[in-house]
Structure formats: structure tokens, C-alpha cells
Design a protein around this motif. Sequence first.
Motif, PDB file in Angstrom:
ATOM      1  N   GLY A   1      62.027 -18.506  57.163  1.00 30.92           N
ATOM      2  CA  GLY A   1      62.860 -17.727  58.066  1.00 30.92           C
ATOM      3  C   GLY A   1      64.353 -17.860  57.799  1.00 30.92           C
ATOM      4  N   VAL A   2      64.713 -18.455  56.654  1.00 31.59           N
ATOM      5  CA  VAL A   2      66.125 -18.673  56.357  1.00 31.59           C
ATOM      6  C   VAL A   2      66.844 -17.337  56.147  1.00 31.59           C
ATOM      7  CG1 VAL A   2      67.716 -19.658  54.667  1.00 31.59           C
ATOM      8  CG2 VAL A   2      65.740 -20.977  55.425  1.00 31.59           C
ATOM      9  N   PHE A   3      66.159 -16.404  55.465  1.00 31.66           N
ATOM     10  CA  PHE A   3      66.793 -15.106  55.232  1.00 31.66           C
ATOM     11  C   PHE A   3      66.942 -14.319  56.536  1.00 31.66           C
ATOM     12  CE2 PHE A   3      65.798 -15.886  50.760  1.00 31.66           C
ATOM     13  CZ  PHE A   3      66.997 -15.499  50.195  1.00 31.66           C
ATOM     14  N   ASP A   4      65.964 -14.481  57.459  1.00 28.04           N
ATOM     15  CA  ASP A   4      66.105 -13.853  58.780  1.00 28.04           C
ATOM     16  C   ASP A   4      67.420 -14.292  59.418  1.00 28.04           C
ATOM     17  OD1 ASP A   4      63.629 -12.838  58.339  1.00 28.04           O
ATOM     18  OD2 ASP A   4      62.577 -14.101  59.791  1.00 28.04           O
ATOM     19  N   GLN A   5      67.693 -15.590  59.308  1.00 24.56           N
ATOM     20  CA  GLN A   5      68.905 -16.133  59.932  1.00 24.56           C
ATOM     21  C   GLN A   5      70.164 -15.574  59.256  1.00 24.56           C
ATOM     22  OE1 GLN A   5      69.011 -17.947  62.665  1.00 24.56           O
ATOM     23  NE2 GLN A   5      66.801 -17.981  62.840  1.00 24.56           N
ATOM     24  N   PHE A   6      70.110 -15.400  57.933  1.00 21.83           N
ATOM     25  CA  PHE A   6      71.262 -14.806  57.232  1.00 21.83           C
ATOM     26  C   PHE A   6      71.503 -13.388  57.734  1.00 21.83           C
ATOM     27  CE2 PHE A   6      70.267 -17.635  53.324  1.00 21.83           C
ATOM     28  CZ  PHE A   6      71.098 -18.621  53.798  1.00 21.83           C
ATOM     29  N   VAL A   7      70.422 -12.603  57.857  1.00 25.70           N
ATOM     30  CA  VAL A   7      70.558 -11.201  58.278  1.00 25.70           C
ATOM     31  C   VAL A   7      71.106 -11.126  59.706  1.00 25.70           C
ATOM     32  CG1 VAL A   7      69.273  -9.094  58.805  1.00 25.70           C
ATOM     33  CG2 VAL A   7      68.769 -10.350  56.719  1.00 25.70           C
ATOM     34  N   VAL A   8      70.580 -11.982  60.603  1.00 24.81           N
ATOM     35  CA  VAL A   8      71.030 -11.963  61.994  1.00 24.81           C
ATOM     36  C   VAL A   8      72.528 -12.262  62.072  1.00 24.81           C
ATOM     37  CG1 VAL A   8      70.849 -13.192  64.189  1.00 24.81           C
ATOM     38  CG2 VAL A   8      68.802 -12.486  62.998  1.00 24.81           C
TER      39      VAL A   8
ATOM     40  N   MET B   1      75.240 -11.509  57.392  1.00 26.01           N
ATOM     41  CA  MET B   1      75.676 -11.856  56.042  1.00 26.01           C
ATOM     42  C   MET B   1      75.061 -10.893  55.032  1.00 26.01           C
ATOM     43  SD  MET B   1      75.172 -15.933  56.580  1.00 26.01           S
ATOM     44  CE  MET B   1      75.230 -16.395  54.883  1.00 26.01           C
TER      45      MET B   1
ATOM     46  N   ARG C   1      64.906  -7.654  51.500  1.00 25.09           N
ATOM     47  CA  ARG C   1      64.855  -6.825  52.708  1.00 25.09           C
ATOM     48  C   ARG C   1      63.493  -6.147  52.843  1.00 25.09           C
ATOM     49  NH1 ARG C   1      69.083  -6.324  56.436  1.00 25.09           N
ATOM     50  NH2 ARG C   1      67.339  -5.487  57.573  1.00 25.09           N
TER      51      ARG C   1
ATOM     52  N   MET D   1      60.866  -8.392  54.231  1.00 22.62           N
ATOM     53  CA  MET D   1      60.955  -8.744  55.651  1.00 22.62           C
ATOM     54  C   MET D   1      60.194  -7.761  56.516  1.00 22.62           C
ATOM     55  SD  MET D   1      64.854  -9.800  56.256  1.00 22.62           S
ATOM     56  CE  MET D   1      65.531 -11.236  55.487  1.00 22.62           C
ATOM     57  N   ASP D   2      59.965  -6.583  56.007  1.00 20.71           N
ATOM     58  CA  ASP D   2      59.368  -5.531  56.823  1.00 20.71           C
ATOM     59  C   ASP D   2      57.919  -5.834  57.195  1.00 20.71           C
ATOM     60  OD1 ASP D   2      60.970  -3.485  57.699  1.00 20.71           O
ATOM     61  OD2 ASP D   2      59.564  -1.991  56.923  1.00 20.71           O
TER      62      ASP D   2
END
Lengths: 214, 190
Positions: free
Chosen positions: A75-82, A85, A210, A213-214
Motif C-alpha cells: 500500500g506504499v504507492f496508495d499513500q504516495f497517490v493520496v 505525489m 496506476r 491499482m485499479d
Amino acid sequence: MVIALIRRDLRRSVSSGGATLVVAFFLLVATLFPFAIGPDAALLARIGGGVIWTAALLAALLPVERLVGPDLEAGVFDQFVVRGMSIALVALAKTIAHWLSFGPPLMLAAVIAAALLNLSADTLLRVEIGLLIGTPGLAALAVATSALVAGVRGGGAVTGLVMLPLAVPLLIFGAGSLDPAGGAGAVKLLAAVSLVLVAGAPFLAAAAIRAGMD
Amino acid sequence: MSLAFRDVACMRGGRLLFSGVSFDLGPGDAAIVTGPNGVGKSSLIRIAAGLLAPFEGAVTCDADKALLTEASALDSDRTLIDALRFWAALDTAPAPDTRIAHALSALDLDALAGIPVRLLSTGQRRRAAIARVAASGAPVWLLDEPANGLDTVSIARLETLIAEHRATGGIALVATHLPLAIPHAQEIAW
């Protein structure tokens, strides 16, 4: 921000064995060729540069799977998107961190491999220049490949199939740069390929992440 | 500062999970999304976070968001405090160390600050992830099943934390299948 990301990735790379595995694998592959071809010093010296490039390519495959997949899962990329970044910037930071963790160690290991393969000092210098120019492109390609195969079951087998064909230009111009007569042109083309990869691959990686993530 | 859904629909794998979801949250507001498993609660949170595009409708949010999902996003080989510091440093709010200290004590994690994340139990890891959200300083909290794996004492701490967050003008959107005491929260269900 980019510095923090690079430091995090470097730390993770070191804690998971870092460059040791890559360097060991690189030297192992480079050693296989003398065993397979026989102790013909002149022949080894002639093909040695190409052997080093092939070994470098294979060694660069090793860490590919853990560059993006684990972060996507955690979930690290989720946190970047939120946080708004840019994922392409994150991918670029990952590329820099990955290069730092395998590029310079590989260039050091190439000195040992050159001794094993009886390369002349002149050829070694060409190999090192080629690696310095080519490995950033290889790192960028590795991050993009890692992003592409992140969600795939059995991604390990697919990784090589995706990455190696795309790395062929680097191999051709890298090995081509060893030619004492016409090497200069190949160095320029190697730099061009590497630059295109470093500039383009982070965007490819971002799109793949991206989509994942979908 | 607000978080608003306008007639949002969500399509996953060719299946329409929900449609026509609208709500409007201002400072101090909270909404609680309930319903059985698989109904699309997590997808609604991910749409609010901007991780999923709505199939129809629009989501507007004009403030920083903090997201809690099933994945804690804390590096397992680092100590809890270092893992939290990494995220707090990326957040825009000032004074990350103070925010982390406050979040750790609010969730009774002070004693675990120096422990590597991989050694934490399920409930402790969940509290650690909630601490990451609390330390972010973001006005909008998006919490997906925050009470999962928590004991009753920790659930009470979570409820207090959400109440404090709202008292300072924060917004909370909470998806849960467990009962959570969030006073005056809008109920979202379909």
C-alpha cells in the motif's frame, strides 16, 4: 522528498542483501564462459568485453522483482497517490536508488571479471565507460519492468522475457563500444539509448503502477 | 474545506457496486459507511482517496487526505518510529516529530516505538497504521475498516481520536462493518 525516497530504497536494498548478490551472480556468469570455452587466452580476451556486458545484463535482472511489487502490495504507492505525489517522480527516485545500489558495485566487479577474462587495460577502460553510461538506462528499464510485472502471478519468469529484449540495444551498443576502431559512434548511441530509457521509463512505470491499482 | 460526492457510481469487474451516492462533509463532519462484506465500502474509500476513478459522478475534495487501508504501508524492517517518520516527513503539516509523539501516545504505542514493525501483532500493526493517519496532520481522514483486529480498549481510543480530530475541524469518512461510536455521523448505505 526525492532524497527521502532514495534513502528509503537504498536502505531496503542493503537490508535485503544489496549489491552482494548481484555482484556474486555477475562474477559467476563471467566465470562460466572460460569454463565453457576453455583456457584460450586470446579468444577470451577477444570475447571478454561482450561476456562482461552479457553478465551485467543477467545480473541486473536479479533485483527487478522486489523494486515495485512489494511496495504496491504494502500500500506504499496508495499513500504516495493520496499525498498527491507524482508517481513518475517516485519511479525516477527508485531508478536512482536502484542504480546506486547496483551500478557502481558492478563497475568494481568488472575489474575482477576483466582479470578473469584476460582483458587488456584499454578494453577494461572501454567496458567501464560503457557501463557508466549504460547502467542508468538498465536501472530505468528494471524499474519499468518491475512495475509492469508487479501484479502478474509468476512474475519472476516473465521478468526476463520482458526486460531482456528491451535491453538488447544497450547490449549491442555497449559491446559495440569496445571496438577500438569504430567504438566512438557506439558510445554515443549507447548514451542516446540510455538517456531515452532514463527519461521515458519512469512515465511507463507510473502508468503501469496506476493501472495496477485499479 | 469539504469532501463531497455527487451521484457517484462504482463499477468493478463489470459489476455495478453502487450508484447515486451523494454526500457533503464540512469541517467537523463525519460519515460512516456500513453494509455487509463485498458491498463496495473499500471501493468508496478508494474513490474518495483518488485511487479509483468513479464510474459516474464526481468527487471533490479541497484538503489534504490521510488514508487507512488494510495494508499498513509501514516498512516491516524498520522500527515503528522510523517507519512513521518516513511518512510524516512527506506530509505537508509542520512539526512531524510532535505529531508522531502525540499519535503514539494517543494509541498507547509509546512502549513499541523502538520495535521493528514486522514484530508487531495484527492489532498493534493496525494501531500503528492509525497512528500514521493521526500523525499526518491531514484534515480529511479516510478510514477503511479501522476497527479490524482491535480490542475494545483500542476501539475506544480510536473513537476518541476520531472525536478529537472532528473537534479540531477535521473530516472523517469511515467504512466499517463493526459498530463504531461516531456521534452525529451521516450514515451511508445502499
